[in-house]
Write an enzyme that holds these catalytic residues in place. Structure first.
Site, short mmCIF file in Angstrom:
data_model
loop_
_atom_site.label_atom_id
_atom_site.label_comp_id
_atom_site.label_asym_id
_atom_site.label_seq_id
_atom_site.Cartn_x
_atom_site.Cartn_y
_atom_site.Cartn_z
N CYS A 10 0.82 -1.23 0.00
CA CYS A 10 0.00 0.00 0.00
C CYS A 10 0.84 1.27 0.00
CB CYS A 10 -0.95 0.01 1.19
SG CYS A 10 -2.01 -1.44 1.24
N HIS B 214 -3.33 7.06 2.50
CA HIS B 214 -3.74 5.77 1.94
C HIS B 214 -5.12 5.44 2.50
CE1 HIS B 214 -4.16 1.64 1.00
NE2 HIS B 214 -3.88 1.22 2.21
N ASN C 262 -10.16 -0.42 -0.14
CA ASN C 262 -8.71 -0.31 -0.09
C ASN C 262 -8.14 -0.79 -1.43
OD1 ASN C 262 -5.97 -0.67 0.34
ND2 ASN C 262 -6.22 -1.47 2.41
N1 ACO Z 1 -18.76 -9.45 8.77
C1 ACO Z 1 -19.24 -9.82 9.96
N2 ACO Z 1 -18.46 -10.23 10.97
C2 ACO Z 1 -17.12 -10.26 10.75
C3 ACO Z 1 -16.56 -9.89 9.51
C4 ACO Z 1 -17.42 -9.47 8.49
N3 ACO Z 1 -17.00 -9.10 7.29
N4 ACO Z 1 -15.23 -10.02 9.59
C5 ACO Z 1 -14.95 -10.46 10.83
N5 ACO Z 1 -16.09 -10.60 11.53
C6 ACO Z 1 -16.26 -11.07 12.90
C7 ACO Z 1 -15.08 -11.89 13.38
O1 ACO Z 1 -15.19 -13.23 12.96
C8 ACO Z 1 -15.22 -11.74 14.87
O2 ACO Z 1 -16.22 -12.61 15.34
P1 ACO Z 1 -15.99 -13.46 16.69
O3 ACO Z 1 -15.88 -12.41 17.76
O4 ACO Z 1 -17.22 -14.29 16.75
O5 ACO Z 1 -14.74 -14.21 16.47
C9 ACO Z 1 -15.76 -10.32 15.04
O6 ACO Z 1 -16.33 -9.95 13.77
C10 ACO Z 1 -14.68 -9.33 15.41
O7 ACO Z 1 -13.58 -9.54 14.55
P2 ACO Z 1 -12.30 -8.66 14.63
O8 ACO Z 1 -11.32 -9.11 13.59
O9 ACO Z 1 -11.82 -8.58 16.02
O10 ACO Z 1 -12.92 -7.27 14.20
P3 ACO Z 1 -12.28 -5.85 14.23
O11 ACO Z 1 -13.11 -4.97 15.04
O12 ACO Z 1 -10.81 -5.88 14.51
O13 ACO Z 1 -12.46 -5.39 12.70
C11 ACO Z 1 -11.12 -5.17 10.74
C12 ACO Z 1 -11.82 -6.12 11.66
C13 ACO Z 1 -12.15 -4.29 10.07
C14 ACO Z 1 -10.39 -5.98 9.67
C15 ACO Z 1 -10.12 -4.31 11.56
O14 ACO Z 1 -9.28 -5.13 12.35
C16 ACO Z 1 -9.29 -3.44 10.70
O15 ACO Z 1 -9.76 -2.46 10.16
N6 ACO Z 1 -7.96 -3.74 10.55
C17 ACO Z 1 -7.10 -3.06 9.66
C18 ACO Z 1 -6.99 -3.88 8.46
C19 ACO Z 1 -6.72 -3.14 7.19
O16 ACO Z 1 -7.11 -2.02 6.96
N7 ACO Z 1 -6.02 -3.84 6.32
C20 ACO Z 1 -5.78 -3.39 5.01
C21 ACO Z 1 -4.40 -3.70 4.59
S1 ACO Z 1 -3.22 -2.77 5.48
C22 ACO Z 1 -3.52 -1.19 5.13
O17 ACO Z 1 -3.96 -0.87 4.06
C23 ACO Z 1 -3.26 -0.22 6.18
#
Ligand code: ACO
Length: 325
Positions: free
Chosen positions: A113, A252, A282
């Site tokens: 990214c 980004h 993204n």
């Molecule tokens: N829909 C519904 N539920 C979901 C989904 C979905 N799409 N995805 C995950 N869940 C569930 C999980 O299974 C989990 O359930 P559980 O508690 O029963 O196990 C629950 O939601 C919470 O999951 P987490 O992974 O803890 O959720 P979080 O609040 O951390 O959100 C997310 C996830 C959105 C990916 C967050 O961690 C995030 O934004 N991370 C940054 C990732 C990113 O931007 N990456 C891009 C590449 S790097 C960059 O560009 C910077």
């Protein structure tokens, strides 16, 4: 002092729009979950005749047109991508061929990214040495071919698209001022995509080939906010700049919660930050140049404006950059 300045921007998004409601039919998720956790509402998905290099070429044509530069005047083409259709030749060579940029040399870079920001830094060094160079820098991705469409943790986040800039040397105070780039390979396993194993040149069906994106979302979130904050604060201090001096920040576009947290820590008001993540998700290396082109074409930039860019991505790679528009 000569610096690389942007003289044209362009972007290209695939036609097909995939909404959160559409995703509800593919994986167990909801529009509410995706919107509240990421701010993403739609993303663009490339068809089979919208390959990475074809998106790149369309964005390049628009940037060249704005710059008033012919393809055969280009000296260098750099494409930042982690999702080219082919490993060899580079996406940049395919772009060169389609544009007819016969006087340019061309290659790809991979900094995930942060690829476009790393590319701007690289181009600034070339142009510092040879100010009359005309360079085409593109960020292009077709991440829909590299996500596991049964993994709701990742498939909701990414989209396809391309953005381009034409740059040349300017001695009127315009251009790149400075950058602050970092990598930490020890954290690679928090966000990665395997290379293709025993694949043909067309990298389809990434899921079956075990070469789709894998991510530890919470860890990425934590590192991304802290790393971008530090990269920005250091750079601003080095140049004695404050938030008040900035006209626009183009980060980004990873997700809205990362951006909101970053804005809070830096004391950045919302109207100084360009955000389009809700429309495109993204798009990795393409996200900054797409946002820059939209900001430019919508009249949000004027000569001499001070711009700040920042990014974070797989590697990990991250950084910040100041530019006089
Ligand atoms: N829909 C519904 N539920 C979901 C989904 C979905 N799409 N995805 C995950 N869940 C569930 C999980 O299974 C989990 O359930 P559980 O508690 O029963 O196990 C629950 O939601 C919470 O999951 P987490 O992974 O803890 O959720 P979080 O609040 O951390 O959100 C997310 C996830 C959105 C990916 C967050 O961690 C995030 O934004 N991370 C940054 C990732 C990113 O931007 N990456 C891009 C590449 S790097 C960059 O560009 C910077």
């Amino acid at each position: 002092m000569i610096h690389a300045a942007v003289i044209g921007t362009g972007s290209c998004l695939p036609k097909r729009v995939l909404s959160n409601r559409d995703l509800e039919k593919i994986v167990e998720t909801s529009d509410e979950w995706i919107t509240s956790r990421t701010g993403i509402q739609t993303r663009r998905i490339a068809s089979s005749d919208e390959k990475t290099h074809q998106l790149a070429v369309e964005s390049a044509k628009r940037a060249l047109d704005m710059a008033g530069v012919q393809a055969d005047e280009l000296d260098l083409i750099v494409v930042a991508t982690v999702s080219p259709e082919m490993i060899m030749p580079s996406c940049a060579c395919l772009v060169q061929n389609e544009l007819g940029a016969s006087n340019a040399f061309a290659y790809d870079i991979n900094a995930a990214c942060s690829g476009f920001l790393y590319g701007l830094d690289l181009v600034d060094k070339y142009i510092g040495a040879r100010p009359d160079m005309k360079v085409l820098l593109i960020g292009a991705e077709r991440l829909s071919a590299r996500v596991n469409w049964s993994d709701r943790n990742t498939c909701i986040l990414f989209g396809d698209g391309a953005g381009a800039c034409v740059l040349t040397g300017k001695d009127d105070g315009r251009g790149i001022i400075d950058s602050n780039l970092f990598s930490d390979g020890s954290l690679w396993s928090l966000l990665y995509m395997n290379g293709p194993q025993n694949l043909g040149p067309e990298l389809k069906h990434a899921e079956k080939q075990d070469c789709y994106i894998r991510m530890m979302g919470r860890d990425v979130f934590k590192y991304a906010v802290r790393a971008m904050e530090e990269a920005v604060v250091d750079l601003m201090l080095r140049h004695d700049k404050s938030v008040d001096d900035l006209k626009l920040v183009i980060p980004h576009q990873a997700n809205i919660r990362i951006l909101n947290k970053l804005m809070g820590r830096l004391g950045l008001p919302e109207d100084k930050v360009f955000i389009n993540v809700s429309k495109y998700g993204n798009t990795s290396a393409a996200s900054i140049p797409i946002a820059l082109d939209e900001a430019n074409r919508s009249g949000r930039l004027a000569p001499d404006d001070l711009l700040l860019f920042c990014s974070f991505g797989g590697g990990f790679t991250w950084g910040s950059m100041l530019m006089h528009w």
